[in-house]
Each structure stands twice: as structure tokens, then as C-alpha cells.
Design a protein around this motif. Structure first.
Motif, PDB file in Angstrom:
ATOM      1  N   ASP A 131       0.772  -1.195  -0.144  1.00 25.95           N
ATOM      2  CA  ASP A 131       0.153   0.095   0.014  1.00 25.95           C
ATOM      3  C   ASP A 131       0.765   1.281  -0.025  1.00 25.95           C
ATOM      4  OD1 ASP A 131       0.855  -0.337   2.488  1.00 25.95           O
ATOM      5  OD2 ASP A 131      -1.090   0.103   3.550  1.00 25.95           O
ATOM      6  N   ARG A 132       2.055   1.267   0.314  1.00 25.62           N
ATOM      7  CA  ARG A 132       2.973   2.058   0.366  1.00 25.62           C
ATOM      8  C   ARG A 132       4.503   1.710   0.319  1.00 25.62           C
ATOM      9  NH1 ARG A 132       0.323   3.569   6.039  1.00 25.62           N
ATOM     10  NH2 ARG A 132       1.361   1.863   7.228  1.00 25.62           N
ATOM     11  N   PRO A 133       5.468   2.647   0.141  1.00 17.97           N
ATOM     12  CA  PRO A 133       6.936   2.333   0.236  1.00 17.97           C
ATOM     13  C   PRO A 133       7.529   2.183   1.679  1.00 17.97           C
ATOM     14  CG  PRO A 133       6.990   4.370  -0.634  1.00 17.97           C
ATOM     15  CD  PRO A 133       5.443   3.887  -0.469  1.00 17.97           C
ATOM     16  N   PRO A 134       8.182   1.600   2.060  1.00 19.33           N
ATOM     17  CA  PRO A 134       8.778   1.726   3.484  1.00 19.33           C
ATOM     18  C   PRO A 134       9.295   2.996   3.687  1.00 19.33           C
ATOM     19  CG  PRO A 134       9.893   0.013   2.224  1.00 19.33           C
ATOM     20  CD  PRO A 134       8.726   0.528   1.568  1.00 19.33           C
ATOM     21  N   VAL A 135       9.953   3.431   2.516  1.00 19.79           N
ATOM     22  CA  VAL A 135      10.613   4.776   2.685  1.00 19.79           C
ATOM     23  C   VAL A 135       9.998   5.633   1.524  1.00 19.79           C
ATOM     24  CG1 VAL A 135      12.871   6.256   2.668  1.00 19.79           C
ATOM     25  CG2 VAL A 135      12.437   3.734   3.747  1.00 19.79           C
ATOM     26  N   PRO A 136       9.382   6.439   1.658  1.00 19.13           N
ATOM     27  CA  PRO A 136       9.022   7.542   0.405  1.00 19.13           C
ATOM     28  C   PRO A 136       9.800   7.914  -0.510  1.00 19.13           C
ATOM     29  CG  PRO A 136       7.969   8.362   2.288  1.00 19.13           C
ATOM     30  CD  PRO A 136       9.045   7.407   2.903  1.00 19.13           C
ATOM     31  N   GLY A 137       9.867   7.816  -1.944  1.00 20.02           N
ATOM     32  CA  GLY A 137      10.870   8.214  -2.915  1.00 20.02           C
ATOM     33  C   GLY A 137      11.825   7.260  -2.935  1.00 20.02           C
ATOM     34  N   LEU A 138      11.802   5.996  -2.410  1.00 23.57           N
ATOM     35  CA  LEU A 138      12.736   4.892  -2.723  1.00 23.57           C
ATOM     36  C   LEU A 138      12.806   4.657  -4.182  1.00 23.57           C
ATOM     37  CD1 LEU A 138      14.025   2.655  -0.746  1.00 23.57           C
ATOM     38  CD2 LEU A 138      11.957   1.180  -1.357  1.00 23.57           C
ATOM     39  N   GLU A 139      14.120   4.300  -4.644  1.00 18.97           N
ATOM     40  CA  GLU A 139      14.231   4.130  -5.828  1.00 18.97           C
ATOM     41  C   GLU A 139      14.467   2.659  -6.101  1.00 18.97           C
ATOM     42  OE1 GLU A 139      17.806   4.971  -9.341  1.00 18.97           O
ATOM     43  OE2 GLU A 139      17.840   6.318  -7.349  1.00 18.97           O
ATOM     44  N   GLN A 140      13.913   2.087  -7.224  1.00 21.45           N
ATOM     45  CA  GLN A 140      14.015   0.610  -7.436  1.00 21.45           C
ATOM     46  C   GLN A 140      14.230   0.338  -8.996  1.00 21.45           C
ATOM     47  OE1 GLN A 140      10.273  -1.165  -5.848  1.00 21.45           O
ATOM     48  NE2 GLN A 140      11.137  -1.211  -3.689  1.00 21.45           N
ATOM     49  N   LEU A 166      12.564  -2.430 -15.401  1.00 21.18           N
ATOM     50  CA  LEU A 166      11.961  -1.211 -14.997  1.00 21.18           C
ATOM     51  C   LEU A 166      12.626  -0.229 -13.962  1.00 21.18           C
ATOM     52  CD1 LEU A 166       9.168   0.382 -15.149  1.00 21.18           C
ATOM     53  CD2 LEU A 166       8.250  -1.134 -13.409  1.00 21.18           C
ATOM     54  N   ARG A 167      12.573   0.820 -14.089  1.00 19.05           N
ATOM     55  CA  ARG A 167      13.296   1.933 -13.068  1.00 19.05           C
ATOM     56  C   ARG A 167      12.277   2.784 -12.654  1.00 19.05           C
ATOM     57  NH1 ARG A 167      17.953   5.382 -15.476  1.00 19.05           N
ATOM     58  NH2 ARG A 167      16.264   6.196 -16.385  1.00 19.05           N
ATOM     59  N   MET A 168      12.222   2.821 -11.315  1.00 14.10           N
ATOM     60  CA  MET A 168      11.130   3.725 -10.830  1.00 14.10           C
ATOM     61  C   MET A 168      11.233   4.267  -9.371  1.00 14.10           C
ATOM     62  SD  MET A 168       8.318   0.469  -9.596  1.00 14.10           S
ATOM     63  CE  MET A 168       9.070  -0.838  -8.873  1.00 14.10           C
ATOM     64  N   ARG A 169      10.688   5.365  -9.118  1.00 10.33           N
ATOM     65  CA  ARG A 169      10.839   5.864  -7.575  1.00 10.33           C
ATOM     66  C   ARG A 169       9.560   5.439  -7.130  1.00 10.33           C
ATOM     67  NH1 ARG A 169      14.594  10.200  -6.681  1.00 10.33           N
ATOM     68  NH2 ARG A 169      13.570  10.062  -4.501  1.00 10.33           N
ATOM     69  N   VAL A 170       9.345   5.303  -5.726  1.00  8.58           N
ATOM     70  CA  VAL A 170       8.142   4.689  -5.216  1.00  8.58           C
ATOM     71  C   VAL A 170       7.789   5.768  -4.155  1.00  8.58           C
ATOM     72  CG1 VAL A 170       7.141   2.672  -4.161  1.00  8.58           C
ATOM     73  CG2 VAL A 170       9.103   2.301  -5.593  1.00  8.58           C
ATOM     74  N   TRP A 171       6.428   6.303  -4.574  1.00  7.78           N
ATOM     75  CA  TRP A 171       5.754   7.015  -3.624  1.00  7.78           C
ATOM     76  C   TRP A 171       4.531   6.703  -3.092  1.00  7.78           C
ATOM     77  CZ3 TRP A 171       8.881  11.117  -2.183  1.00  7.78           C
ATOM     78  CH2 TRP A 171       9.896  11.534  -2.979  1.00  7.78           C
ATOM     79  N   GLY A 172       3.925   5.720  -3.636  1.00  9.42           N
ATOM     80  CA  GLY A 172       2.589   5.398  -3.397  1.00  9.42           C
ATOM     81  C   GLY A 172       2.614   3.745  -3.388  1.00  9.42           C
ATOM     82  N   ALA A 173       1.506   3.391  -3.703  1.00 10.91           N
ATOM     83  CA  ALA A 173       1.302   1.736  -3.789  1.00 10.91           C
ATOM     84  C   ALA A 173       1.887   1.027  -4.900  1.00 10.91           C
ATOM     85  CB  ALA A 173      -0.488   1.487  -3.933  1.00 10.91           C
ATOM     86  N   THR A 174       1.949  -0.149  -4.628  1.00 11.31           N
ATOM     87  CA  THR A 174       2.909  -1.096  -6.007  1.00 11.31           C
ATOM     88  C   THR A 174       2.283  -2.441  -5.915  1.00 11.31           C
ATOM     89  OG1 THR A 174       4.693  -1.368  -4.649  1.00 11.31           O
ATOM     90  CG2 THR A 174       5.105   0.335  -6.058  1.00 11.31           C
TER      91      THR A 174
END
Length: 193
Positions: A131-140, A166-174
Motif C-alpha cells: 500500500d506504500r513504500p517503506p521509505v517514500p521516494g525509494l528508488e527501485q 523497470l526503473r521507478m521511484r516509489v511514492w505510493g502503492a505498488t
């Protein structure tokens, strides 16, 4: 995967449960307060702290978010000090048997470093939503090694086949879903913001 790589599942669950209880106590939160912050029931949290159940990946993600840690950081806290060279036979493996997800810490995290490498495996039909990343703005960076993977980020689904990244910055649900008729294996590079 050999069981001796990580000890018995109960040993890992017991150390993880004890660490979760310590993190909650450090903040002075009751089980009820933690339940409100995570959306995980008080009884489930209590059972996880006592190692009566093994937390799911989704539950660990919620806990990591309120404790301000990545899943790898939390799991590394219940494992030993990471070495500079980690042999394949010594790489910690964690399994969410309920969802069909297996996670290998290829390069366990270290307090002085921002990046880590993880191998993920999802069984056919496995579908994990965070539902959210453990750390906002996490790069994966997700690189598929075998099979097919569907990754949903910011309401857009991306299908990845062998070799795709796939490169992404995670701010919300994945969401990570096995998208084929065979298990999927992928490398996940995680970089703290």
C-alpha cells in the motif's frame, strides 16, 4: 533452496518477532496504537511478535513504513553483521509462504550504504500488493531474469519479460504479480533516497 542457509523458519520468525516488539517499545506504542498506524489487527501484530505466525510481505511492508525502514533493513537487524563478500550459500533467504514470494538478500544492507541488491521469486499466480513504500521516494530497478512479471506503480501496469528492466521511484502503492505460466525470478536494486 537449502534450509540451513537461514536456520529454521521458526528461528528467523522468533528473531523478527522480538525485533518488531523492540521497535514498538522504543516508540512507546501499545499494540493498539501500532494497529491503528499500520492497519494490521492488534491480534495479528501480537501473534507476529510472539512468532506464532510468520508475517506476510504486505504486513512487513506496513510495519517498515511506520518504523521508517526498508524491508531489507528490518531483516538485516535480525541477521548478523553483513560481510563485504557474501557467498551465495550465506545470503539470507526469507519466504512468505502464504503469497508464494521468496526473497534473497544478495547484498545485505549496511548502515553506511544506500543501495542493496535483492533476488525475488514469485510462484505462478503470486500477487503481492504494497500500500506504500517503506521509505517514500525509494528508488527501485526491477530486472527480470526468468519468467514474466507485472509491476503496477502509480496506477500503471508494466509487463516485464526476460531481460526487461523497470526503473521507478516509489511514492505510493505498488503491486508485483507473476504474469506468466511459470515462476518469475527477478533482481531488485534498491537505493535509499
Amino acid at each position: 533452496m537449502r534450509q540451513e542457509e537461514v536456520g529454521t523458519p521458526h528461528d528467523v520468525d522468533a528473531r523478527l518477532g522480538a525485533r518488531l516488539a523492540e521497535l514498538r517499545a522504543e516508540r512507546g506504542w501499545s499494540l493498539g496504537e501500532l494497529a491503528e498506524r499500520t492497519g494490521v489487527s492488534r491480534s495479528t501484530l501480537s501473534r507476529a511478535e510472539r512468532a506464532e505466525i510468520s508475517p506476510t510481505a504486505s504486513m512487513l511492508n506496513r510495519l517498515c513504513a511506520v518504523f521508517g525502514r526498508t524491508m531489507s533493513q528490518l531483516l538485516s537487524e535480525v541477521e548478523g553483521e553483513p560481510a563485504l563478500l557474501v557467498r551465495a550459500s550465506d545470503q539470507p533467504v526469507w519466504e512468505d509462504r502464504a503469497s508464494g514470494f521468496v526473497r534473497r538478500s544478495v547484498s545485505p544492507p549496511h548502515a553506511g550504504l544506500r543501495g542493496e541488491l535483492v533476488e525475488g521469486r514469485l510462484a505462478v499466480g503470486a500477487d503481492i500488493a504494497y500500500d506504500r513504500p517503506p521509505v517514500p521516494g525509494l528508488e527501485q530497478h526491477v530486472w527480470v531474469l526468468e519468467g514474466a512479471l507485472a509491476v503496477t506503480v502509480q496506477d500503471a501496469e508494466h509487463r516485464l519479460d526476460v531481460g526487461d528492466c523497470l526503473r521507478m521511484r516509489v511514492w505510493g502503492a505498488t503491486r508485483f504479480r507473476c504474469a506468466g505460466d511459470e515462476d518469475v525470478r527477478y533482481a531488485l536494486a534498491v537505493v535509499l533516497p
